[in-house]
Design an enzyme around this catalytic site. Structure first.
Site, short mmCIF file in Angstrom:
data_model
loop_
_atom_site.label_atom_id
_atom_site.label_comp_id
_atom_site.label_asym_id
_atom_site.label_seq_id
_atom_site.Cartn_x
_atom_site.Cartn_y
_atom_site.Cartn_z
N PHE B 13 0.83 -1.21 0.00
CA PHE B 13 0.00 0.00 0.00
C PHE B 13 0.86 1.25 0.00
O PHE B 13 2.04 1.20 0.32
CB PHE B 13 -0.89 0.02 1.24
N CYS B 14 0.22 2.37 -0.31
CA CYS B 14 0.83 3.69 -0.22
C CYS B 14 1.43 3.86 1.16
O CYS B 14 0.77 3.52 2.14
CB CYS B 14 -0.25 4.75 -0.47
#
Lengths: 156, 75
Positions: B13-14
């Site tokens: 994920f970011c």
């Protein structure tokens, strides 16, 4: 000249710290100079040990540092520590970066940490109580000198 | 398009895909092309935005059945 980003990290909750470090690492990876100024509860993120007491602290400071520790709560559904435990499990399961990982990355990417000397003084915290990653101990003027040059400035 | 290296960011994920992209490009030579595989839908917007900030050459990004494939040429 590189663009600058400055963050005041006032809060001592894990979720808010993750938000701050997500932005700090992304900015540092995007060719920006990033400075985080840790003050008040934000200093808990930098404590070397869970309970940051020392002999030089008075009784109130010792009480404070025993109750407010580097075991960070979360903003909602803390449930006496059950919430952070659940959140860490969920984050690990979904492969989201933990606060520890983000902080390691932040240092790799040369994010600068400033610890507020006033907050440190009130709480009786010294260099020995905080992690070695802290670059500077300074006050509001040092922060403002950086913030006035920065394009992105956040209070978290 | 000749691809010099592929970076697998599936499951991440970011901000990890963007940061891994930056770190991978550091080990590459100017003009080389990096392919990044990801499944965070935010990466479709994040990669071109990051290229603007970092000055790297954004080539393309596409979504193939849920797998995002991004291409960047090192400046």
């Amino acid at each position: 000249m590189k663009d600058k980003m400055t963050i005041i990290l006032f809060s001592g909750e894990m979720d808010k710290a993750i938000a701050a470090f997500t932005l700090a690492t992304t900015a540092a990876a995007s060719n920006m100079d990033v400075t985080i100024f840790f003050t008040f509860w934000g200093l808990n993120i930098l404590k070397r040990s869970v309970i940051a007491t020392s002999k030089s602290q008075n009784i109130l400071q010792k009480m404070f540092n025993t109750m407010s520790t580097s075991r960070l709560p979360i903003t909602k559904l803390n449930m006496f520590g059950l919430g952070p435990w659940m959140m860490k499990k969920l984050m690990k399961k979904s492969k989201m970066a933990s606060l520890d990982e983000l902080m390691k990355l932040a240092k790799q990417l040369n994010v600068k940490y400033i610890a507020c000397t006033t907050s440190c003084g009130v709480l009786g915290l010294t260099k020995e109580n905080l992690i070695d990653d802290v670059n500077e101990f300074a006050g509001a003027a040092a922060y403002l000198a950086e913030a006035r040059e920065s394009k992105v400035n956040l209070f978290i | 398009m000749e691809i010099n290296k592929t970076l697998d960011c599936i499951g991440l994920f970011c901000p990890m895909p963007v940061i891994k992209t930056k770190m991978e490009l550091e080990n590459m030579k100017s003009g080389e092309v990096l392919e990044i595989l990801a499944d965070d839908p935010g990466f479709i917007k994040d990669l071109p935005a990051w290229c603007i900030m970092s000055g790297e050459n954004f080539l393309e990004i596409k979504n193939e059945n849920g797998v995002v494939k991004g291409y960047v040429m090192k400046k």
